[in-house]
Design a protein around this motif. Structure first.
Motif, short mmCIF file in Angstrom:
data_model
loop_
_atom_site.label_atom_id
_atom_site.label_comp_id
_atom_site.label_asym_id
_atom_site.label_seq_id
_atom_site.Cartn_x
_atom_site.Cartn_y
_atom_site.Cartn_z
N ALA A 96 0.81 -1.22 0.00
CA ALA A 96 0.00 0.00 0.00
C ALA A 96 0.84 1.27 0.00
O ALA A 96 0.36 2.33 -0.39
CB ALA A 96 -0.93 0.01 1.21
N LYS A 97 2.12 1.20 0.39
CA LYS A 97 2.95 2.39 0.53
C LYS A 97 3.72 2.75 -0.74
O LYS A 97 4.51 3.69 -0.73
CB LYS A 97 3.95 2.19 1.68
CG LYS A 97 3.28 2.07 3.05
CD LYS A 97 4.33 1.96 4.14
CE LYS A 97 3.68 1.87 5.52
NZ LYS A 97 4.71 1.75 6.60
N LEU A 98 3.49 2.05 -1.81
CA LEU A 98 4.19 2.28 -3.08
C LEU A 98 5.71 2.27 -2.85
O LEU A 98 6.42 3.25 -3.09
CB LEU A 98 3.75 3.61 -3.72
CG LEU A 98 4.30 3.90 -5.13
CD1 LEU A 98 3.97 2.79 -6.11
CD2 LEU A 98 3.77 5.23 -5.64
N SER A 99 6.23 1.18 -2.36
CA SER A 99 7.67 1.04 -2.14
C SER A 99 8.35 0.34 -3.32
O SER A 99 9.58 0.21 -3.34
CB SER A 99 7.95 0.26 -0.86
OG SER A 99 7.39 -1.04 -0.93
N SER A 100 7.58 -0.09 -4.31
CA SER A 100 8.14 -0.72 -5.50
C SER A 100 7.17 -0.58 -6.67
O SER A 100 5.97 -0.31 -6.48
CB SER A 100 8.45 -2.21 -5.26
OG SER A 100 7.24 -2.92 -5.04
N ILE A 101 7.72 -0.71 -7.88
CA ILE A 101 6.89 -0.70 -9.08
C ILE A 101 7.30 -1.87 -9.96
O ILE A 101 8.42 -2.38 -9.86
CB ILE A 101 6.98 0.63 -9.87
CG1 ILE A 101 8.45 0.93 -10.26
CG2 ILE A 101 6.39 1.79 -9.09
CD1 ILE A 101 8.76 0.75 -11.70
N PHE A 102 6.38 -2.30 -10.82
CA PHE A 102 6.66 -3.33 -11.80
C PHE A 102 6.69 -2.68 -13.18
O PHE A 102 5.81 -1.88 -13.51
CB PHE A 102 5.59 -4.43 -11.79
CG PHE A 102 5.57 -5.24 -10.54
CD1 PHE A 102 6.65 -6.04 -10.18
CD2 PHE A 102 4.46 -5.22 -9.69
CE1 PHE A 102 6.62 -6.81 -9.02
CE2 PHE A 102 4.42 -5.96 -8.53
CZ PHE A 102 5.51 -6.76 -8.18
N LEU A 103 7.70 -3.03 -13.96
CA LEU A 103 7.75 -2.63 -15.36
C LEU A 103 7.57 -3.89 -16.19
O LEU A 103 8.36 -4.83 -16.08
CB LEU A 103 9.08 -1.94 -15.70
CG LEU A 103 9.20 -1.32 -17.10
CD1 LEU A 103 10.22 -0.17 -17.09
CD2 LEU A 103 9.61 -2.35 -18.16
N LYS A 104 6.54 -3.91 -17.02
CA LYS A 104 6.25 -5.07 -17.84
C LYS A 104 6.27 -4.69 -19.32
O LYS A 104 5.77 -3.63 -19.71
CB LYS A 104 4.88 -5.65 -17.49
CG LYS A 104 4.75 -6.12 -16.04
CD LYS A 104 3.34 -6.63 -15.75
CE LYS A 104 3.20 -7.08 -14.32
NZ LYS A 104 1.80 -7.55 -14.02
N SER A 105 6.86 -5.56 -20.13
CA SER A 105 6.88 -5.36 -21.57
C SER A 105 6.98 -6.73 -22.23
O SER A 105 7.99 -7.42 -22.06
CB SER A 105 8.06 -4.48 -21.99
OG SER A 105 8.04 -4.27 -23.39
N GLY A 106 5.92 -7.13 -22.93
CA GLY A 106 5.90 -8.48 -23.49
C GLY A 106 6.00 -9.49 -22.37
O GLY A 106 5.26 -9.44 -21.38
#
Length: 371
Positions: A96-106
């Motif tokens: 909930a604290k936005l401590s990480s993000i995911f980057l997805k491509s294909g």
């Protein structure tokens, strides 16, 4: 949170490598801030002296988007290695604290650690700036022509940049750079909203500028006593200024040159380059002998040999003087047209080089060398 094409993301991150410091005691300065402004996305980087904001168009934005920061170099490397034409999706992590993000491509998926956007520093707003509007192509040429003459000596920090000012009584803006051995002066068309102080744009910012200037349109320079902001195209660059006094460069420019020679630029440059070959050092002096409308170039190297070349010039001159071969080559590379003029006074005095058909105020001064 949003989707964007590889090309758009990569373009937005292009300035990161020039501004973000790889070694810093403040971890968040290694990051890029990703934010939104209405239907556009913003990538912002800073090293506390220079700040760049680059706008890019996303494919889509989640209404619940939240700004975040991630390591700029790492994100640039990931995006660069995606297939051409790929689309990247940035999604928040599961916490909930936005401590990480995911980057997805294909089929590729990356998880990146996030530092809070609220901790990302922002340069203060400029107080009562003077707006100077310059065509992008003219600004690009002026910056490019002056940049090679900036000093790199830290002891003379006030020469480590380009002096930007308005000459009294002129409607143009003027750029000047010098390292003590040569001086470049360039005028540009400008619309100026008021009187602005002469400011020194630091070398680090000068090297970033060519990467943000568009090919056409106008650039607005917002000038204050301690900062200048460049606004144009899809980017905004703000830089602190060098806190120092630029020397009175007008005193260096000879005003009573009684010998003026006109030469063909290309043959002249090629001849200087040829004779400098035997010197073994690009910075070694070339002897220039002007007499009877013939210029003789000579280099003598006790360890290698001698070289001579000769070419004709128009005008009247009778003088023997030495110049740094590399500085002559640099000067010719930044003087437009097929012909240049060299204005001379005496041995030991500077020479003034100009493009034969350009504004006479656009000039390069070369200090002589002992030969």
């Amino acid at each position: 949170m949003f989707k964007a094409e590889k090309s758009a993301l990569l373009s937005a991150l292009a300035l990161a490598g020039s501004i973000v410091e790889k070694r810093t005691t403040i971890p968040i300065l290694q990051n890029v801030l990703i934010d939104r402004e209405e239907d556009r996305m913003i990538a912002r980087v800073t090293n506390l002296d220079i700040e760049a904001k680059t706008y890019f168009k996303p494919v889509s934005i989640d209404p619940e988007f939240q700004p975040f920061t991630v390591p700029a170099g790492l994100l640039s490397d990931i995006v660069r290695k995606l297939p051409d034409g790929a689309e990247a999706s940035i999604e928040r992590g599961k916490d909930a604290k936005l401590s990480s993000i995911f980057l997805k491509s294909g089929r590729s998926k990356f998880s990146l650690q996030v530092l809070p956007a609220t901790d990302f520093p922002e340069m203060a707003a400029l107080a009562n700036p003077v707006r100077v509007t310059i065509p992008a192509d003219e600004l690009s040429r002026a910056i490019g022509d002056c940049s090679h003459a900036m000093s790199t000596e830290e002891t003379r920090y006030y020469l480590n940049g380009i002096f930007f000012h308005q000459v009294a009584g002129s409607e143009d803006a003027t750029f000047v750079a010098t390292d003590g051995h040569r001086l470049v002066k360039r005028l540009t068309q400008a619309e100026i909203s008021g009187t602005f102080p002469g400011v020194i744009i630091p070398r680090a910012a000068v090297r970033v500028l060519p990467k943000i200037l568009p090919d056409s349109g106008d650039i607005d320079l917002m000038v204050t006593d301690n900062a200048v902001r460049f606004v144009g195209g899809s980017a905004i660059l703000t830089t602190k200024l060098i806190d120092g006094t630029f020397p009175d460069y007008q005193r260096v420019i000879p005003s009573d040159c009684h010998m003026v020679c006109t030469l063909q630029s290309k043959p002249f440059g090629e001849a200087v380059d040829r004779v400098a070959t035997v010197s073994g050092e690009r910075g070694r002096a070339v002897e220039f002998t002007f007499a009877d409308q013939q210029l003789r170039l000579r280099v003598s190297n006790p360890d290698a040999g001698d070289a001579e070349d000769e070419l004709a010039f128009e005008g009247e001159a009778d003088l023997k003087i030495g110049f740094n071969a590399r500085y002559v080559g640099d000067a010719l590379a930044h003087l437009s047209g097929d012909k240049i003029t060299i204005s001379l006074t005496e041995v030991g005095a500077p020479a003034v080089l100009r493009a034969a058909t350009a504004n006479p105020e656009n000039l390069i001064v070369l200090m002589p060398m002992r030969v």
